[in-house]
Write an enzyme that holds these catalytic residues in place. Structure first.
Site: not given
Length: 351
Positions: A75, A93, A132, A193
């Site tokens: 992150k 991001h 993820f 996913r």
């Protein structure tokens, strides 16, 4: 020698890791030097990384790492304006107009480092090689159903926390839904996913699901069918060309819809397909109420896989390891493509 530096995560409620001790062993067998920062929150114990042959260093020491080290985390970095001199592997991001993205890219440009964004680590066909997504969909559907149950009981969704495993999550959710069963859900992006995780969770909870993907949304909207379901789970990333699924005026329309789980969660993107809210929610306050009569709650937690840190870490690390083993050729393959993407978004250098 390639040097991979695993930094500790600084974000609250983040226990995941992108690599396991078994991965450390595989990298060292390939001749990669591995340094791992200590962390009080990482789901896997530091002693296991040390036993695998990693060098252990203090938490947060990556800014002093050798210039040629490749810094790997998941992150965001801590907020700062200091130049970034290293190559970083992480979820940045930064490429879709996010508010903090420009600031991050300026830091890389100022320091001469580079971002290898895990979201843009793709194969030759443009498909992501590690994600993820499944556990984001699974956990996001779970929190959305918790929000449904709480709302049906005249409340708002209570704070959430990490679950030790998926079985414990299922037990908690069944107890909530025993009081207020959910009649129907619609999943958009059901074949991906994220969507598969959301579908699996709903199936385990015996919630009937309508599954939509590209074929059902290709006409571009409007999509009044969404309003006929109690829960809408959005599993489509906010990118250019994605239609608006729930426009602002639909909030005041007749609807069965009571909870939106925006699992993709890009509220500050100009391509947000659910423009009825503008900020992510949190573990402490999992939903934001956008209408009172009848109530409509939006769940938009942006680190959902962290709610199941063990399963999500083991799954992601297994997907990523084959590519970490190619870091000695970082200018080619998935890494080369990720770097090209960074260069397309890197701020112009001023002279």
């Amino acid at each position: 020698m390639t040097h991979l530096w695993i930094r500790a995560e600084s974000r609250p409620n983040e226990e995941r890791t992108g690599i396991t001790p078994a991965g450390i062993t595989a990298l060292r067998d390939k001749g990669v030097r591995v340094t791992v920062e200590d962390s009080p929150t990482r789901i896997l114990p530091i002693d296991d990384f040390a036993s695998a042959g990693a060098t252990i260093v203090p938490e947060g020491s990556w800014p002093e790492a050798p210039r040629d080290a490749i810094i790997f985390g998941l992150k965001e970095l801590p907020e700062a304006d200091t130049p970034l001199v290293h190559r970083h592997i992480m979820f940045g991001h930064a490429y879709k107009g996010q508010s903090a993205g420009a600031r991050l890219l300026k830091r890389f440009a100022a320091g001469g480092g580079a971002l290898y964004d895990l979201e843009y680590l793709v194969d030759e066909n443009g498909r992501r090689v590690a994600a993820f997504g499944y556990w984001a969909g699974y956990a996001g559907a779970a929190v959305s159903l918790l929000a449904w149950a709480a709302q049906a009981d005249g409340k708002t969704c209570p704070p959430v926390h990490t679950w030790n495993d998926a079985n414990m999550l299922q037990d908690d959710l069944r107890a909530a839904l025993d009081i207020a069963p959910c009649g129907s859900a619609i999943v958009i992006g059901a074949l991906g996913r994220v969507g598969s995780g959301a579908r699996d969770l709903c199936a385990q909870m015996d919630v009937p699901v309508t599954c939509w993907d590209m074929a059902e949304t290709a006409h571009g909207g409007p999509f009044p069918e969404i309003l006929d379901h109690g829960v809408f789970l959005n599993c489509i990333l906010a990118t250019e060309g994605v239609p608006v699924f729930v426009p602002r005026d639909s909030v005041d329309s007749p609807r069965a819809l009571r909870v939106i789980g925006d699992i993709a969660c890009d509220p500050d993107s100009p391509f947000n397909p659910i423009p009825i809210y503008d900020a992510a929610t949190s573990w402490a306050a999992p939903v934001t109420r956008v209408c009172e009569a009848p109530p409509l709650d939006v769940m938009a937690i942006d680190n959902l896989p962290s709610l199941l840190p063990r399963e999500s870490s083991l799954d992601f690390a297994e997907q990523l390891l084959p590519h970490l083993l190619t870091l000695d050729a970082i200018d080619t393959g998935v890494w080369g493509r990720a770097h090209e993407t960074y260069l397309k978004h890197k701020p112009e250098e001023r002279t």
